[in-house]
Enzyme design. Structure first.
Site, PDB file in Angstrom:
ATOM      1  N   GLU A  99      -1.941  10.012  14.375  1.00 28.90           N
ATOM      2  CA  GLU A  99      -3.729   9.510  13.963  1.00 28.90           C
ATOM      3  C   GLU A  99      -3.902   9.450  15.906  1.00 28.90           C
ATOM      4  O   GLU A  99      -5.202  10.054  15.868  1.00 28.90           O
ATOM      5  CB  GLU A  99      -3.719   8.730  13.200  1.00 28.90           C
ATOM      6  CG  GLU A  99      -3.929   8.151  11.858  1.00 28.90           C
ATOM      7  CD  GLU A  99      -4.265   9.753  11.202  1.00 28.90           C
ATOM      8  OE1 GLU A  99      -5.360   9.676  11.858  1.00 28.90           O
ATOM      9  OE2 GLU A  99      -4.429   9.905  10.196  1.00 28.90           O
TER      10      GLU A  99
ATOM     11  N   SER B 273     -12.521 -39.074 -34.453  1.00 25.92           N
ATOM     12  CA  SER B 273     -12.076 -40.790 -33.855  1.00 25.92           C
ATOM     13  C   SER B 273     -11.643 -40.654 -32.630  1.00 25.92           C
ATOM     14  O   SER B 273     -10.741 -41.459 -32.489  1.00 25.92           O
ATOM     15  CB  SER B 273     -11.028 -40.839 -34.779  1.00 25.92           C
ATOM     16  OG  SER B 273     -12.104 -41.252 -36.204  1.00 25.92           O
TER      17      SER B 273
END
Length: 685
Positions: A94, A365
């Site tokens: 590159e 409960s």
């Protein structure tokens, strides 16, 4: 004849001088513009390097359990975590002059211009790695002069403020490799099923060739083209003296094992849990949604993968496929509040609604232990007795009445103790206690236990008729299990950004909010839910699962016509299970009514199977006596039934069971006589 050429010469000289002057002015102007650009770039300072990146979620053990899904796979890693072969291959193909230029390769630009002029088309690119990085970070890819100007500006800013290694690291983490994979790590995972650091020369040279044209050079799409491009990359590496010719040939011939799938997270583990984590990031830590989705965060959670699997397995095993009932489970470490497992529903794909953290359901409960803790603080003891009989309560000066009933309309029709009332889940005892204490006491106590939902101050509140969230109820029981210390549900232990900086670190609280002695007494009473020595006019509520349990648990079940609950704990783990229908449909199937208890017992036993058995440690200010369950008084040798029961010192009973004991108390159990002055002072309190 000589005058004309002389005039022409003078005229030409003027043109040359004018050209030189204009050229000098142009150079000066260009220099000023370049200098201004550099000064402007310096003033702007370093550009931020944040890029869209997947956020990863980790379990308690450090395993990746999930990630944000925006169609892009990005995982930022340091350059040290990228194979040197890939670094060298990328530079070679590159930007060969990357380490020597200042962001622009003038020689390469000139060559590209000449090539383009000859071909009368754009055939050769001249962008350096820095330029490409600038484009990937900040710009679109439109071919306009404005974009080119901004690209140049960002390129200068990058080169002025970051090292070559930082620029290269950023480039390798942002470049597109095709198939939704951005960056070397995501590409390595996708193409080869390994980390970027593990790449071989052959694999690295394949990857380095892809960015030029991901749709053309992907080895998944076209292996032949990818190999051709690989050869170009390897030749470039030879020319840069990164590898020898022999290594080039060897890499070119090396076989490739292609994966072709994103393997960081193949399945989303505990999706309801991960949703709760995201909510925590947003609401408690203040992190915006975009940062969560694209910020590359590393979120370390409290999830125990083994427990999560056991929780999901328990639901699948116990609830029949034909049933449409829903359910939720939350498991926590009581000392820290860390949520280790969470099930928010039976199928996340069908319904992502998180019943564990979002649903408000009647706790039934399971609210009673909070009521009875308040009762202990107000003078009750495990031996306090009240009548269990069908009762209509009058209040509001006789203008209103309330007639609760026990399960199956069964009553003792005599006095029962608090310890037995809990074990049998006697509703009459609960409402009497609630009204005796004052109806606001339970509401205020619930807030102390961390419940945030609004509670109606009515007689039925003692029976859990006001909605509560499952996770808050489990958290409330954690206070019993840890000796009364404040905790809150914890999903996240640490959050890091993509660079490893710690954004959040969990710190454990150590605030004592409940009396440790009364808390231990309450816990000891809750173990009676599974102890059949407390059987009375009916069996203890945990009798249906008690034979399945192999260690001491404390807990409480709860049920309404539309909800079924079981919450219980050991010193290591507290878990709550709820089952019911989303639309509050009545639960009529007897099997469905027992799902919550069975899931709880199955999960707890499996989760603690390989853990040491731990007992609830009594505090220094409590005393244990063998108590007759029926009378609540000290049991004698003649009592056929007795249970070790704890009291805060000074509140324990002094009388022996009158039904079974005759004569003086045995010396070893005879209560100590009170000092004479207590009898004198007693009338004055």
């Amino acid at each position: 004849m000589e005058v004309i050429p002389l005039q022409r010469f003078k005229r030409a000289g003027k043109y040359v001088r004018a050209f030189l002057i204009l050229a000098t002015l142009g150079i000066i102007l260009l220099f000023i513009m370049l200098l201004s650009l550099l000064i402007y770039a310096k003033i702007l300072g370093p550009p931020p390097l944040a890029v869209p990146e997947s956020t990863l979620y980790y379990s308690e053990s450090g395993t990746v359990i999930g990630e944000t899904n925006n169609g892009q796979k990005r995982y930022w890693v340091s350059i040290d975590s990228i194979s040197p072969e890939l670094v060298n291959a990328t530079v070679a193909v590159e930007d060969r002059q990357f380490y020597t230029h200042k962001g622009f390769d003038v020689k390469r630009i000139g060559g590209a211009i000449i090539a383009d002029l000859k071909a009368r088309a754009k055939v050769q690119g001249a962008s350096t790695i820095t330029q490409q990085y600038a484009r990937n970070l900040f710009l679109d890819h439109d071919k306009t002069w404005k974009r080119k100007w901004n690209e140049a500006l960002y390129t200068i800013r990058l080169e002025m403020n970051y090292s070559k290694e930082e620029i290269l690291e950023g480039y390798l983490n942002t470049i597109y490799y095709g198939h939704g994979a951005y960056g070397a790590e995501a590409a390595s995972q996708y193409y080869f099923g390994k980390t970027a650091k593990e790449l071989t020369l052959a694999e690295a040279s394949i990857l380095a060739g892809i960015p030029k044209g991901p749709s053309s050079y992907s080895p998944i799409v076209n292996l032949e083209k990818a190999k051709t491009r690989q050869n170009i990359v390897l030749h470039s590496m030879v020319q840069k003296n990164y590898i020898s010719e022999a290594k080039r040939k060897q890499a070119l011939q090396a076989p490739l094992s292609l994966k072709g799938e994103h393997t960081i997270v193949t399945n989303k583990i505990a999706p309801y849990f991960q949703d709760a984590v995201k909510q925590t990031l947003q609401k408690e830590l203040g992190i915006d949604e975009r940062t969560i989705e694209l910020g590359g965060l590393r979120v370390y959670t409290t999830l125990d993968e083994k427990q999560q699997a056991l929780a999901e397995e328990a639901f699948e095993k116990i609830i029949t496929k034909s049933s449409n009932i829903q359910g939720a489970l939350v498991a926590m470490k009581p000392k820290t509040g860390e949520v280790t497992a969470l099930v928010g529903g039976r199928d996340y794909q069908q319904s992502p609604f998180n019943r564990a953290t979002q649903a408000l359901r009647q706790p039934g409960s399971t609210i009673k232990p909070l009521l009875y803790y308040a009762a202990l603080e107000n003078g009750f003891t495990p031996s306090t007795t009240l009548m269990s009989e069908k009762t209509t309560f009058k209040f509001d000066e006789g203008q209103s009445s309330y007639s609760p009933s026990n399960y199956n309309h069964q009553y003792a029709d005599s006095e029962i103790t608090l310890a037995q009332a809990i074990a049998l889940s006697d509703n009459i005892y609960a409402v009497k206690t609630h009204l005796f204490l004052g109806q606001k006491v339970l509401r205020d106590t619930a807030k102390r236990f961390g419940l945030t939902s609004k509670m109606e101050v009515v007689p039925s509140l003692a029976l859990g008729t006001s909605g509560a969230r499952i996770i808050e109820m489990v958290n409330a029981y954690s206070l019993f299990a840890n000796g009364g210390k404040k905790v809150k549900p914890v999903f996240i232990t640490r959050v890091e950004n993509h660079q490893g900086d710690v954004l959040f670190q969990y710190k454990k609280e150590n605030e004592q909010v409940l009396d440790p002695d009364q808390t231990f007494v309450m816990t000891q009473m809750l173990t009676g839910v599974f102890d059949e020595t407390l059987n009375g006019y009916t069996k203890v509520t945990g009798s249906t699962i008690s034979k399945q349990l192999t260690r001491v648990y404390a807990g409480k079940s709860g049920s309404t016509s539309t909800d079924s609950w079981m919450i219980g704990y050991t010193p290591q783990l507290v878990t709550g299970v709820w089952t019911g229908y989303d639309q509050a449909k009545k639960i009529e199937n007897p099997a469905e009514k027992g799902y919550a208890k069975k899931i709880w017992a199955t999960f707890m036993e499996a989760s603690l199977k390989d853990k040491p058995v731990k007992y609830f440690k009594e505090t220094s200010n409590v005393v244990g006596l063998h108590i007759d369950p029926k009378s609540g008084k000290i049991a004698s040798e003649r009592c056929s039934n007795s249970r070790l029961t704890y009291f805060v010192k000074g509140t324990e009973p002094e009388e022996y069971c009158p039904e079974h004991f005759k004569g003086d108390a045995p010396k070893e159990q005879q209560p100590a006589k009170k000092p004479w002055y207590k009898w004198i002072l007693k009338p004055w309190g």
